[in-house]
Write a protein that holds these residues in place. Structure first.
Motif, mmCIF file in Angstrom:
data_model
loop_
_atom_site.group_PDB
_atom_site.id
_atom_site.type_symbol
_atom_site.label_atom_id
_atom_site.label_comp_id
_atom_site.label_asym_id
_atom_site.label_seq_id
_atom_site.Cartn_x
_atom_site.Cartn_y
_atom_site.Cartn_z
ATOM 1 N N LYS A 49 0.836 -1.205 0.000
ATOM 2 C CA LYS A 49 0.000 0.000 0.000
ATOM 3 C C LYS A 49 0.868 1.251 0.000
ATOM 4 N N PHE A 50 0.391 2.258 -0.740
ATOM 5 C CA PHE A 50 1.056 3.554 -0.852
ATOM 6 C C PHE A 50 0.074 4.618 -0.398
ATOM 7 N N CYS A 57 0.199 2.082 5.536
ATOM 8 C CA CYS A 57 0.911 1.936 4.267
ATOM 9 C C CYS A 57 2.359 1.531 4.480
ATOM 10 N N SER A 60 5.107 5.186 2.568
ATOM 11 C CA SER A 60 4.470 6.408 3.041
ATOM 12 C C SER A 60 4.989 7.635 2.299
ATOM 13 N N VAL A 69 -4.672 6.184 2.246
ATOM 14 C CA VAL A 69 -4.229 5.048 1.447
ATOM 15 C C VAL A 69 -4.567 5.410 0.003
ATOM 16 N N SER A 72 -3.024 0.422 -3.903
ATOM 17 C CA SER A 72 -2.347 -0.806 -3.455
ATOM 18 C C SER A 72 -1.954 -1.637 -4.667
#
Length: 186
Positions: A49-50, A57, A60, A69, A72
């Protein structure tokens, strides 16, 4: 000492190379929480996740304009093959995510092409998949670039070039149209 035939075969790992760009990265330092020095392992059953929320996440981004979020990436094995791929899903309710020319709204997802550009807001990410065979995990390798990944495409001049090899002294943008010149007149 073991013989060559008894030695274990080294398994190659699928690696997702991600090159990040933002026009304000020098002053705002939004990538300061990302590790650009080494490859990172991600379990196959975890989503990469970004986003802005470092508790949710793995990657980050320090920017209030980024969603908690943003998106992903999921690693998967393609049906009836031994190939692996990535699926990208937009998790932002506010911002559309673009993968090459495909725009993804909230909860939309698509397969990630082997090489593509992911963009949202002023962020540009070049994603390149390096294929491997490992099934339990994949790796990410993050890169940073100072040059925009998406460039404005400038079309070359459509002016005819005479056989002399020099360009005519006029430009279509000046309202003049090209004229035909007999090569004996030169």
């Amino acid at each position: 000492m073991s013989s060559f035939g008894e030695a274990e075969t080294e398994e190659t790992v699928t690696c997702l190379h991600l090159t990040f760009y933002h026009p304000g990265q020098g002053e705002k330092m939004m990538f300061r929480c990302l590790d650009f020095c080494r490859r990172q392992q991600v379990r196959a059953d975890d989503a990469a996740k970004f986003g802005r929320d470092s508790s949710l996440c793995r990657y980050s981004l320090v920017d209030t304009r980024v969603s908690r979020v943003q998106f992903s990436l999921h690693f998967y094995r393609k049906l009836h093959t031994s190939e692996y791929g990535f699926e990208i899903k937009n998790l932002s309710k506010k911002t559309k995510l673009t993968v090459d020319q495909t725009e993804l709204g909230y909860l939309n997802k698509i397969d990630l092409p082997p090489q593509c550009t992911i963009s949202f807001g002023d962020y540009q990410i070049l994603a390149e998949i390096q294929e491997g065979e490992a099934v339990d995990y994949f790796e990410t390798h993050l890169h940073l670039t100072q040059a925009p990944i998406l460039q404005e495409r400038c079309l070359p001049s459509l002016l005819p070039i005479p056989e002399t090899g020099t360009s005519p002294p006029f430009s279509l943008s000046q309202g003049k149209s090209p004229t035909e010149i007999d090569e004996n007149e030169l």
